[in-house]
Design a protein around this motif. Structure first.
Motif, mmCIF file in Angstrom:
data_model
loop_
_atom_site.group_PDB
_atom_site.id
_atom_site.type_symbol
_atom_site.label_atom_id
_atom_site.label_comp_id
_atom_site.label_asym_id
_atom_site.label_seq_id
_atom_site.Cartn_x
_atom_site.Cartn_y
_atom_site.Cartn_z
ATOM 1 N N PRO A 1 71.891 94.620 -83.999
ATOM 2 C CA PRO A 1 73.202 95.165 -83.622
ATOM 3 C C PRO A 1 74.348 94.179 -83.823
ATOM 4 O O PRO A 1 75.501 94.566 -83.691
ATOM 5 N N HIS B 1 77.292 92.170 -85.363
ATOM 6 C CA HIS B 1 78.206 92.572 -86.424
ATOM 7 C C HIS B 1 77.876 91.864 -87.736
ATOM 8 O O HIS B 1 77.724 90.656 -87.772
ATOM 9 N N GLY C 1 88.588 112.286 -92.670
ATOM 10 C CA GLY C 1 88.365 110.980 -93.266
ATOM 11 C C GLY C 1 88.797 110.916 -94.708
ATOM 12 O O GLY C 1 89.418 111.837 -95.239
ATOM 13 N N CYS C 2 88.418 109.830 -95.341
ATOM 14 C CA CYS C 2 88.937 109.578 -96.675
ATOM 15 C C CYS C 2 88.051 110.199 -97.750
ATOM 16 O O CYS C 2 87.066 110.858 -97.465
ATOM 17 N N MET C 3 88.400 109.945 -98.989
ATOM 18 C CA MET C 3 87.690 110.537 -100.118
ATOM 19 C C MET C 3 86.339 109.880 -100.366
ATOM 20 O O MET C 3 85.528 110.358 -101.134
ATOM 21 N N HIS C 4 86.150 108.752 -99.747
ATOM 22 C CA HIS C 4 84.918 107.987 -99.955
ATOM 23 C C HIS C 4 83.791 108.634 -99.151
ATOM 24 O O HIS C 4 83.734 108.517 -97.933
ATOM 25 N N TRP D 1 81.076 106.246 -106.365
ATOM 26 C CA TRP D 1 82.216 105.464 -105.867
ATOM 27 C C TRP D 1 82.259 104.104 -106.535
ATOM 28 O O TRP D 1 83.277 103.425 -106.539
ATOM 29 N N ASN E 1 87.714 101.658 -107.973
ATOM 30 C CA ASN E 1 88.811 101.033 -107.257
ATOM 31 C C ASN E 1 90.149 101.641 -107.635
ATOM 32 O O ASN E 1 91.075 101.664 -106.854
ATOM 33 N N ASP E 2 90.198 102.162 -108.828
ATOM 34 C CA ASP E 2 91.463 102.737 -109.260
ATOM 35 C C ASP E 2 91.556 104.188 -108.828
ATOM 36 O O ASP E 2 90.831 105.056 -109.300
ATOM 37 N N PHE E 3 92.453 104.426 -107.920
ATOM 38 C CA PHE E 3 92.595 105.755 -107.360
ATOM 39 C C PHE E 3 93.032 106.760 -108.418
ATOM 40 O O PHE E 3 92.826 107.946 -108.309
ATOM 41 N N TYR E 4 93.644 106.247 -109.469
ATOM 42 C CA TYR E 4 94.235 107.118 -110.463
ATOM 43 C C TYR E 4 93.268 107.875 -111.338
ATOM 44 O O TYR E 4 93.579 108.939 -111.834
ATOM 45 N N ASN F 1 92.691 111.383 -110.269
ATOM 46 C CA ASN F 1 93.793 112.280 -110.498
ATOM 47 C C ASN F 1 93.811 112.791 -111.925
ATOM 48 O O ASN F 1 93.952 113.978 -112.187
#
Lengths: 152, 725
Positions: free
Chosen positions: B382, B384, B509-512, B530, B534-537, B540
Motif C-alpha cells: 500500500p 505510495h 473523467g478524461c479520455m484516457h 494511449w 501525447n499529442d492531443f491533436y 482530433n
C-alpha cells in the motif's frame, strides 16, 4: 457509523493545523470533522499566482482505504480541472495509497496548479486551448484568477 | 451386492467389446448349483451361436421358442428401419441418392443388431455365487468386462451394458426365487432394438412381480429394490455421458481442481525460471498466465521484469529456502508507528512486506480486504509508488478466511479468463469449469456438457447450438437484437475496448481509458492505444478524417438513387426471408420451453407408474423419450439459423438449391418424427395409471427413429455432404 473518529484523522487534523504546509490551509468544519474547508494559494510563477482557491475535502468512511474526495469551489481555468471543480489527478483515483495523507493530496494539487498537464485532460476545451495557444490560455487563466480567485 | 455390480458396470464404461470368459473363477467356495447353472447357460449359448451362423431366417424346430422369438424380432426391426423400406424407383435426385446412402448405413445397423445378438447370446460375463451355506439371500455377482479395446464399439457396448444391467436385475430376482435362470438371460437379447423380446421380458417380470407379492418377504425386497433403482439411475446417467461424449476431449474441473491446476503451472514456472513459488505466481498473474510470453520476456531481462512485476530479483535462487520475510525485521526499537492509522504498535502487531514497508495488522487487513473486494487479483504494497507484490501466505494470515476465499475465487476467475482451454460452466450457481484438450480457437464450435447436465458451446459460451456455427449464432443474435433497447443504448453510450472488445461506458473523467478487463490503455476519442498519445491533436484530426470520408460515402450513395427502388425490394424480400426462419426458430424455442415442464411432469409420472405395478426399467423409456425430444427440438431450433445463413449465397444457385432441397428434406423428416414423439409422450402424460405395451413400443420406436434421423441430419451438415450432389 461515525461514533469513533479514527486516530489517524485526529492526528492528521492536528498536524494540518499546528504545522500547515506553505500556501495551504485546511480546517475541519465545525459540524463535521470529516469535512475540510481548504484554501490553496496560487503558486508563484504560475498563471494562478495571487489567487486564493477554495476547495472542499471530504474523508469517506473508508478513509484511508479510499481516497478523500476533493473539489475546487473556486472557478479555475485549468486543463485538469473541469467546470464543476472536479480534479483529474491519479492519486485521487487508481493510484491512491492508504499511506498517502490529506497533506500529500493537497500538495499534489498545488503542484498540479504549477504544472498543468493538458495531455491527460479533464476539461477538453481548456486542454485544447492550452495546446493550440498556450500564451492565450495562460492569459485567460490569469484573467480568471483575477476574476474569481481574488475575493477573500 | 447390487452396489458392486453397478460399480463394476461403471468401471467398464465405454468398453466391453468381447465378453467371453464366464469361467474366470471368483473366490473359492462356489456351490455346485452355481456351476451347474452356468454350464447350462453355456450350452444354451453355444447352441444359439451355432444357429445364428447357420441361417438368418429359418430356424430348426429344435431350438427354443425364445431364440426364435428374438430372431423374429430382429427381422421385424429390419422392417421398421426408417429408410430401408425405400422407394423402388431410384431416380437420380439427391434425396434418393441420400436414401440409397442411408441404405448402406442400415446394413451397418443390422450388423450392430447381430453383434448385439452375439453379445447377449454369448455367456454372461459374470460369476454368480449363491452362498447356500449362508441362510440369508446374499448373492455375489462379479462382472468381468474387459477394458475398452476400440472406441468405435462404444455405442454398441453401451446398449449392451444396458442389456446386462437389466439382465442382472432379472437374474437376481430369479436366483432369489430359485427360478431357472436360462429363460430370462436369453430373452433379454438386444434390449435396445428388440421390442418383442422386451415385451416377453416385461411380461415375465410382471409374473415375477405377482409372485413376489404372494411371498411374505416381498416388502423387504421391494424396499431394497427402490434403493437400487436410485442407484441404477446413476448408472444410466453415467452411460448417457459415455454415449454422448464418445471420444470426448474435455473434462469437468471442480474449484479445488482448478486451484491445483494453478499450483501446478506456478510450480512449473518456479522450477523453470528458478524463482520462488511466490514470485512465479506473481509473474504468471502479471503476464495473464501466458507462459510463453513470460518465459521469453523473463529470459530477456529478468531484472527489469522483476522490477516491473514487483518481486525481488534473485540470482541463483535456491527453491528450498522459501522463507517468508515477514515480521522478522525488527530494529529492536520497541514501538513501531503505522503510516496508515498513525498508531504505535509492538513488533508482533506489525507486518513487513518484502519491500520492507510495514503497517499494523489491522490496517493491512483493511487495505487487503478493500482491494480484494474491488476484485483485484494481484495485491501490492500500500505504500505510495511501491509496487511490491504481497505473498499469498501473508494475505491468508492477515485477512478473514472468507475474504481469502474470495481472493482465491477472483484469482481463479482471472486464471480461467486468460486460459484458452478453460471455461466456467454458464449455469447459475454451478462452480465447475470445463477444460478441453484442444485449443478452442482451432475448432469452429464445440459442444461440451458440464457434470451439472448443461450442454454449451465451449467457444462462444452459448447454449449448445449444433448445427449452427458460432459465427452464425452471433450474426443471428445481432439480427434479432437490432431493434432492442439495449443495443441502442450501447451504441449511444458505450465503446468497445479495442483489445478485448468488452463494452465500456464512459461515466466521467478524461479520455484516457484503462480497460478494467484487459488493462489495455486507450483513448476514448480515437479508440487507439494511449501509448505514444501525447499529442492531443492526433485524435482530433482522426475524427475529422473519418467525417470527411463519411461525407464522400454519402455522396456516392446519392448517385445510386436510381437503384434505390430495387434495393428496397431486395431488402423487403430479405426481411421476409428472415421472418420465415425467425418464426420457425421461435416456435421450436417455445415448444421446447413447454417440454421442460413436461419433463418434470414425466418424472412424476414415472414415479407414479412405478408405484402402480411397473418396474423402474419399464418406465425408463419415458425419460429416454423426453430427453430425445428435447435434444431434437434443440437441434431443429438451430437448423433454422443454419439454414438462414447457409443457403443465401447465390453465386452457385444450382448447387445451393440442391443442397437446400436435401437439407429441407432431412429437416422435415426429423421435424415430423419429433412432432410424433411429442404427441405420443403427451398422450402418456395425460392418460391414466395403466401403461399399455403398444404405447411403450411405439415410443421406443420413435425414440430410435428420431435418434437416427437427427444423426443423419447432423452428419449431412458437418461432413458437408449436402453440397456434394
Amino acid at each position: 457509523m461515525m461514533n469513533s473518529l479514527p486516530k489517524r484523522i485526529i492526528k492528521e487534523t492536528q498536524r494540518l493545523i499546528s504545522e500547515p504546509a506553505p500556501g495551504i490551509s485546511a480546517t475541519p468544519a465545525t459540524d463535521n470533522v470529516r469535512y475540510f474547508n481548504v484554501i490553496i494559494a496560487g503558486p508563484v510563477e504560475s498563471p494562478f499566482e495571487g489567487g486564493i482557491f477554495h476547495l472542499e475535502l471530504f474523508l469517506t468512511d473508508d478513509y484511508p482505504m479510499s481516497a478523500p474526495k476533493v473539489r475546487f469551489l473556486t472557478k479555475i481555468y485549468h486543463p485538469n480541472i473541469d467546470k464543476l471543480g472536479r480534479i483529474c489527478l491519479d492519486i485521487l483515483k487508481e493510484k491512491w495509497s492508504p499511506a498517502l495523507q490529506i497533506r500529500t493530496v493537497l500538495l499534489s494539487i498545488q503542484a498540479l496548479l504549477s504544472a498543468p498537464n493538458p495531455d491527460d485532460p479533464l476539461a477538453n476545451d481548456v486542454a485544447e486551448h492550452w495546446k493550440t495557444n498556450e500564451k492565450e490560455a495562460i492569459s485567460k487563466a490569469k484573467e480568471w484568477t483575477k476574476l474569481y480567485a481574488n475575493k477573500e | 451386492m447390487l452396489e458392486k455390480i453397478k460399480h463394476l458396470i461403471r468401471k467398464s464404461s465405454g468398453g466391453g467389446q468381447s465378453v467371453g470368459n464366464s469361467n474366470s473363477s471368483n473366490g473359492g467356495g462356489n456351490s455346485k448349483k452355481l456351476s451347474s447353472s452356468t454350464s447350462s447357460l453355456n450350452n444354451q449359448e453355444k447352441k444359439n451361436n451355432k444357429k445364428q451362423n447357420k441361417s438368418n431366417k429359418k430356424l430348426s424346430k429344435s431350438t427354443t421358442n425364445i431364440i426364435q422369438e428374438s430372431q423374429e424380432s430382429i427381422d421385424s426391426i429390419e422392417g421398421i428401419q426408417p429408410f430401408s423400406s425405400g422407394s423402388p424407383t431410384h431416380t437420380n435426385t439427391p434425396v434418393n441418392q441420400y436414401i440409397q446412402n442411408s441404405f448402406n448405413s442400415d446394413f451397418d445397423q443390422e450388423n450392430i443388431v447381430e453383434n448385439e445378438q452375439e453379445y447377449s447370446v454369448s455367456p454372461l460375463p459374470c460369476n454368480i455365487i449363491d452362498n447356500q451355506s449362508d441362510t440369508s439371500d446374499s448373492i455375489a455377482i462379479d462382472i468381468k468386462i474387459p477394458p475398452p479395446t476400440t472406441t468405435t464399439t462404444t455405442k454398441q457396448s453401451t446398449s449392451f451394458l444396458r442389456t446386462v444391467s437389466s439382465q442382472l436385475l432379472n437374474i437376481t430376482k430369479n436366483l432369489k426365487h430359485n427360478n431357472s435362470t436360462t429363460t430370462t438371460t436369453t430373452t433379454t437379447s438386444s434390449a435396445n432394438n428388440n421390442e418383442e423380446s422386451k415385451e416377453d421380458e416385461s411380461q415375465e417380470q410382471e409374473q415375477q412381480n405377482s409372485n413376489y407379492q404372494s411371498e411374505e418377504d416381498c416388502s423387504d425386497y421391494e424396499e431394497e429394490q427402490d434403493q437400487d433403482d436410485e442407484d441404477f439411475d446413476d448408472i444410466y446417467v453415467g452411460l448417457k455421458e459415455i454415449d454422448s461424449d464418445n471420444g470426448k476431449n474435455f473434462n469437468c474441473l471442480s474449484p479445488d481442481q482448478l486451484i491445483e491446476h494453478q499450483h501446478k503451472e506456478i510450480k512449473d514456472i518456479a522450477e523453470l525460471l528458478s524463482v520462488p513459488i511466490n514470485s512465479a505466481a506473481a509473474l504468471l498473474k502479471h503476464f495473464n498466465w501466458k507462459r510463453e510470453v513470460l518465459i521469453s520476456k523473463y529470459f530477456e531481462s529478468p531484472k527489469e521484469i522483476s522490477k516491473e512485476v514487483g518481486i525481488e530479483y534473485h540470482t541463483n535462487f535456491n527453491n528450498n529456502n522459501t522463507t517468508t520475510t515477514t515480521t522478522t525485521n525488527s530494529n529492536n526499537s520497541g514501538l513501531k508507528s503505522c503510516t496508515i492509522c498513525g498508531d504505535d504498535f509492538a513488533d508482533e502487531d506489525v507486518t513487513f512486506n518484502n519491500c520492507q514497508h510495514y503497517f499494523c495488522n489491522d490496517c493491512w487487513a483493511g487495505y487487503l480486504t478493500s482491494k480484494i473486494n474491488e476484485g483485484e487479483a494481484m495485491l501490492r504494497c500500500p505504500h505510495h509508488k511501491c509496487g511490491s507484490v504481497i505473498e499469498d501466505l501473508v494475505i491468508q494470515r492477515l485477512v478473514a478466511p472468507f475474504v481469502y476465499d474470495k481472493y482465491l475465487l477472483f484469482s481463479t476467475k482471472k486464471f480461467i479468463q486468460q486460459n484458452q482451454q478453460l471455461r466456467y460452466c454458464p449455469t447459475p450457481g454451478c462452480e465447475l469449469a470445463i477444460s478441453v484438450r484442444v485449443d478452442s480457437s482451432e475448432t469452429s464450435s464445440e459442444s461440451v456438457q458440464c457434470s451439472c447436465g448443461y450442454k454449451f458451446c465451449f467457444k462462444c459460451h452459448r447454449e449448445s447450438h449444433a448445427p449452427a456455427t458460432c459465427d452464425q449464432m452471433s450474426l443471428w443474435e445481432a439480427k434479432c437484437q437490432d431493434e432492442s433497447e439495449v443495443s441502442h443504448w450501447k451504441i449511444a453510450n458505450c465503446k468497445k475496448c479495442p483489445k478485448c472488445q468488452v463494452s465500456i461506458e464512459k461515466n466521467g473523467g478524461c479520455m484516457h481509458i484503462t480497460c478494467a478487463k484487459c488493462t489495455h490503455e486507450w483513448c476514448w476519442m480515437c479508440q487507439r492505444s494511449w501509448k505514444g498519445h501525447n499529442d492531443f491533436y492526433v485524435c482530433n484530426r482522426f475524427q475529422k478524417e473519418k467525417e470527411s470520408k463519411r461525407f464522400l460515402f454519402f455522396g456516392k450513395l446519392k448517385k445510386k438513387e436510381s437503384t434505390e427502388e430495387e434495393e428496397k425490394k431486395a431488402s423487403l424480400q430479405e426481411l421476409e426471408r428472415y421472418l420465415h426462419y425467425y418464426e420457425r426458430f421461435i416456435n421450436h424455442e417455445n415448444s421446447r420451453k413447454l417440454e421442460r415442464v413436461i419433463r418434470e411432469e414425466a418424472m412424476r409420472k414415472m414415479e407414479e407408474l412405478e408405484k402402480a405395478n411397473s418396474t423402474w426399467a419399464e418406465v425408463q423409456f419415458i425419460e429416454k423419450g423426453i430427453d430425445q425430444l428435447l435434444d431434437c427440438r434443440n437441434i431443429l431450433k438451430f437448423t433454422y439459423i443454419f439454414a438462414f445463413f447457409s443457403f443465401q449465397n447465390s453465386s452457385q444457385v444450382q448447387r445451393v438449391e440442391t443442397a437446400k432441397e436435401l437439407f429441407e428434406f432431412l429437416q422435415e423428416d426429423l421435424e415430423k418424427t419429433t412432432e410424433k414423439l411429442s404427441e405420443l409422450l403427451e398422450d402418456i402424460m395425460k392418460k391414466s395409471i395403466t401403461l399399455e405395451q403398444s404405447q411403450r413400443l411405439e415410443i421406443m420406436n420413435y425414440v430410435n427413429f428420431a435418434k437416427s434421423k437427427k444423426e443423419g441430419l447432423l452428419n449431412a451438415i458437418t461432413k458437408d455432404s449436402l453440397f456434394e450432389f
